[in-house]
Design a protein around this motif. Structure first.
Motif, PDB file in Angstrom:
ATOM      1  N   ARG A   4      19.181 -16.425 -72.312  1.00  0.00           N
ATOM      2  CA  ARG A   4      19.350 -16.547 -70.865  1.00  0.00           C
ATOM      3  C   ARG A   4      19.956 -15.262 -70.309  1.00  0.00           C
ATOM      4  O   ARG A   4      19.508 -14.738 -69.298  1.00  0.00           O
ATOM      5  CB  ARG A   4      20.242 -17.740 -70.526  1.00  0.00           C
ATOM      6  N   LYS A   5      20.960 -14.735 -70.971  1.00  0.00           N
ATOM      7  CA  LYS A   5      21.574 -13.498 -70.498  1.00  0.00           C
ATOM      8  C   LYS A   5      20.586 -12.342 -70.565  1.00  0.00           C
ATOM      9  O   LYS A   5      20.554 -11.507 -69.683  1.00  0.00           O
ATOM     10  CB  LYS A   5      22.827 -13.154 -71.315  1.00  0.00           C
ATOM     11  N   TYR A   6      19.787 -12.300 -71.622  1.00  0.00           N
ATOM     12  CA  TYR A   6      18.812 -11.230 -71.734  1.00  0.00           C
ATOM     13  C   TYR A   6      17.788 -11.327 -70.606  1.00  0.00           C
ATOM     14  O   TYR A   6      17.451 -10.331 -69.985  1.00  0.00           O
ATOM     15  CB  TYR A   6      18.114 -11.257 -73.107  1.00  0.00           C
ATOM     16  N   GLY A   7      17.339 -12.531 -70.304  1.00  0.00           N
ATOM     17  CA  GLY A   7      16.402 -12.732 -69.202  1.00  0.00           C
ATOM     18  C   GLY A   7      17.014 -12.319 -67.877  1.00  0.00           C
ATOM     19  O   GLY A   7      16.350 -11.706 -67.033  1.00  0.00           O
ATOM     20  N   GLU A   8      18.284 -12.634 -67.692  1.00  0.00           N
ATOM     21  CA  GLU A   8      18.986 -12.249 -66.470  1.00  0.00           C
ATOM     22  C   GLU A   8      19.062 -10.717 -66.376  1.00  0.00           C
ATOM     23  O   GLU A   8      18.860 -10.147 -65.300  1.00  0.00           O
ATOM     24  CB  GLU A   8      20.385 -12.854 -66.478  1.00  0.00           C
ATOM     25  N   PHE A  13      17.558  -5.516 -64.037  1.00  0.00           N
ATOM     26  CA  PHE A  13      17.136  -4.149 -64.341  1.00  0.00           C
ATOM     27  C   PHE A  13      15.802  -3.795 -63.694  1.00  0.00           C
ATOM     28  O   PHE A  13      15.624  -2.674 -63.240  1.00  0.00           O
ATOM     29  CB  PHE A  13      16.989  -3.941 -65.848  1.00  0.00           C
ATOM     30  N   TRP A  14      14.844  -4.742 -63.679  1.00  0.00           N
ATOM     31  CA  TRP A  14      13.457  -4.365 -63.376  1.00  0.00           C
ATOM     32  C   TRP A  14      12.788  -5.071 -62.209  1.00  0.00           C
ATOM     33  O   TRP A  14      11.736  -4.625 -61.766  1.00  0.00           O
ATOM     34  CB  TRP A  14      12.578  -4.596 -64.611  1.00  0.00           C
ATOM     35  N   ASP A  15      13.315  -6.193 -61.720  1.00  0.00           N
ATOM     36  CA  ASP A  15      12.536  -6.928 -60.717  1.00  0.00           C
ATOM     37  C   ASP A  15      12.467  -6.171 -59.382  1.00  0.00           C
ATOM     38  O   ASP A  15      13.089  -5.120 -59.213  1.00  0.00           O
ATOM     39  CB  ASP A  15      13.029  -8.364 -60.549  1.00  0.00           C
ATOM     40  N   GLU A  16      11.723  -6.705 -58.448  1.00  0.00           N
ATOM     41  CA  GLU A  16      11.462  -6.022 -57.178  1.00  0.00           C
ATOM     42  C   GLU A  16      12.699  -5.872 -56.304  1.00  0.00           C
ATOM     43  O   GLU A  16      12.672  -5.115 -55.328  1.00  0.00           O
ATOM     44  CB  GLU A  16      10.354  -6.752 -56.418  1.00  0.00           C
ATOM     45  N   MET A  17      13.770  -6.559 -56.628  1.00  0.00           N
ATOM     46  CA  MET A  17      15.012  -6.432 -55.870  1.00  0.00           C
ATOM     47  C   MET A  17      16.003  -5.488 -56.558  1.00  0.00           C
ATOM     48  O   MET A  17      17.106  -5.281 -56.069  1.00  0.00           O
ATOM     49  CB  MET A  17      15.659  -7.817 -55.693  1.00  0.00           C
ATOM     50  N   SER A  18      15.627  -4.907 -57.684  1.00  0.00           N
ATOM     51  CA  SER A  18      16.558  -4.087 -58.470  1.00  0.00           C
ATOM     52  C   SER A  18      16.723  -2.682 -57.906  1.00  0.00           C
ATOM     53  O   SER A  18      15.861  -2.161 -57.202  1.00  0.00           O
ATOM     54  CB  SER A  18      16.073  -4.004 -59.919  1.00  0.00           C
ATOM     55  N   PHE A  19      17.836  -2.069 -58.267  1.00  0.00           N
ATOM     56  CA  PHE A  19      18.108  -0.687 -57.893  1.00  0.00           C
ATOM     57  C   PHE A  19      17.051   0.242 -58.477  1.00  0.00           C
ATOM     58  O   PHE A  19      16.524   1.117 -57.785  1.00  0.00           O
ATOM     59  CB  PHE A  19      19.509  -0.292 -58.381  1.00  0.00           C
ATOM     60  N   ASN A  20      16.727   0.042 -59.749  1.00  0.00           N
ATOM     61  CA  ASN A  20      15.741   0.901 -60.402  1.00  0.00           C
ATOM     62  C   ASN A  20      14.379   0.804 -59.710  1.00  0.00           C
ATOM     63  O   ASN A  20      13.720   1.811 -59.474  1.00  0.00           O
ATOM     64  CB  ASN A  20      15.610   0.549 -61.884  1.00  0.00           C
ATOM     65  N   TYR A  21      13.958  -0.400 -59.351  1.00  0.00           N
ATOM     66  CA  TYR A  21      12.682  -0.580 -58.652  1.00  0.00           C
ATOM     67  C   TYR A  21      12.719   0.140 -57.304  1.00  0.00           C
ATOM     68  O   TYR A  21      11.754   0.785 -56.900  1.00  0.00           O
ATOM     69  CB  TYR A  21      12.386  -2.070 -58.466  1.00  0.00           C
ATOM     70  N   SER A  22      13.843   0.012 -56.616  1.00  0.00           N
ATOM     71  CA  SER A  22      13.997   0.678 -55.321  1.00  0.00           C
ATOM     72  C   SER A  22      13.827   2.191 -55.470  1.00  0.00           C
ATOM     73  O   SER A  22      13.144   2.826 -54.665  1.00  0.00           O
ATOM     74  CB  SER A  22      15.372   0.353 -54.733  1.00  0.00           C
ATOM     75  N   SER A  36      25.468  -3.529 -56.829  1.00  0.00           N
ATOM     76  CA  SER A  36      25.138  -4.802 -57.493  1.00  0.00           C
ATOM     77  C   SER A  36      24.797  -4.575 -58.967  1.00  0.00           C
ATOM     78  O   SER A  36      25.229  -5.343 -59.831  1.00  0.00           O
ATOM     79  CB  SER A  36      23.963  -5.482 -56.800  1.00  0.00           C
ATOM     80  N   LEU A  37      24.026  -3.532 -59.261  1.00  0.00           N
ATOM     81  CA  LEU A  37      23.710  -3.210 -60.655  1.00  0.00           C
ATOM     82  C   LEU A  37      24.981  -2.865 -61.418  1.00  0.00           C
ATOM     83  O   LEU A  37      25.211  -3.382 -62.516  1.00  0.00           O
ATOM     84  CB  LEU A  37      22.719  -2.042 -60.733  1.00  0.00           C
ATOM     85  N   GLU A  38      25.813  -2.022 -60.834  1.00  0.00           N
ATOM     86  CA  GLU A  38      27.045  -1.634 -61.510  1.00  0.00           C
ATOM     87  C   GLU A  38      27.937  -2.847 -61.749  1.00  0.00           C
ATOM     88  O   GLU A  38      28.501  -3.007 -62.837  1.00  0.00           O
ATOM     89  CB  GLU A  38      27.792  -0.583 -60.687  1.00  0.00           C
ATOM     90  N   TYR A  39      28.062  -3.715 -60.772  1.00  0.00           N
ATOM     91  CA  TYR A  39      28.862  -4.936 -60.905  1.00  0.00           C
ATOM     92  C   TYR A  39      28.349  -5.775 -62.084  1.00  0.00           C
ATOM     93  O   TYR A  39      29.129  -6.235 -62.919  1.00  0.00           O
ATOM     94  CB  TYR A  39      28.803  -5.727 -59.604  1.00  0.00           C
ATOM     95  N   SER A  68      15.859   6.326 -66.977  1.00  0.00           N
ATOM     96  CA  SER A  68      15.103   6.297 -65.732  1.00  0.00           C
ATOM     97  C   SER A  68      15.979   6.663 -64.537  1.00  0.00           C
ATOM     98  O   SER A  68      15.625   7.540 -63.735  1.00  0.00           O
ATOM     99  CB  SER A  68      14.501   4.899 -65.539  1.00  0.00           C
ATOM    100  N   ILE A  69      17.126   6.021 -64.412  1.00  0.00           N
ATOM    101  CA  ILE A  69      18.008   6.276 -63.266  1.00  0.00           C
ATOM    102  C   ILE A  69      18.523   7.707 -63.282  1.00  0.00           C
ATOM    103  O   ILE A  69      18.516   8.402 -62.258  1.00  0.00           O
ATOM    104  CB  ILE A  69      19.148   5.238 -63.214  1.00  0.00           C
TER     105      ILE A  69
END
Length: 134
Positions: A4-8, A13-22, A36-39, A68-69
């Motif tokens: 569950r944590k890995y899925g989270e 890390f990667w979904d459309e709301m993530s910093f990396n995606y942005s 939010s990513l850092e938190y 990537s970042i």
């Protein structure tokens, strides 16, 4: 680490709301998404404290995320080419990159996790959490 944590982690890390995606797909510097990513990474550091081994796929994701970042920020600061980030602030990006790399060193076990570390307690979301607990 549980599945569950890995899925989270994958979502953050990667979904459309993530910093990396942005950064990578939308070409937008979004400081709120960075915080939010850092938190999340700070909370992850705390939850992994004492673990000697990282799940292989999780370690690969951490490596790619960091790579990537860092590359996207560095390329933005040192390039006059076509990859231009909207809302980019170089001073803010340098600070975030330093903070991000500090937290990544904690996750990789290079430095110990200390919740009282300035780099951790100065995250505005951690500040909000600390203020609520008072």
């Amino acid at each position: 680490m549980t599945v569950r944590k890995y899925g989270e982690c994958k979502d953050i890390f990667w979904d459309e709301m993530s910093f990396n995606y942005s950064l990578e797909e939308l070409c937008i510097w979004d400081i709120e998404k960075y915080w939010s990513l850092e938190y999340f990474l700070i909370k992850l550091c705390a939850s992994l404290q004492g673990n000697e081994v990282l799940y292989r796929k999780f370690a690969a994701d951490l490596y790619y995320l960091g790579h990537s970042i860092n590359n996207l920020i560095t390329n933005q600061m040192h390039s006059s080419e076509c990859h231009i980030l909207e809302k980019f602030n170089e001073d803010e990006a340098c600070e975030c990159r330093d903070r991000f790399n500090h937290i990544m060193k904690i996750l990789w076990g290079r430095i110990p996790f200390d919740f009282h570390d300035y780099m951790i307690t100065s995250n505005p979301l951690i500040q909000d959490e600390l203020n609520l607990s008072r």
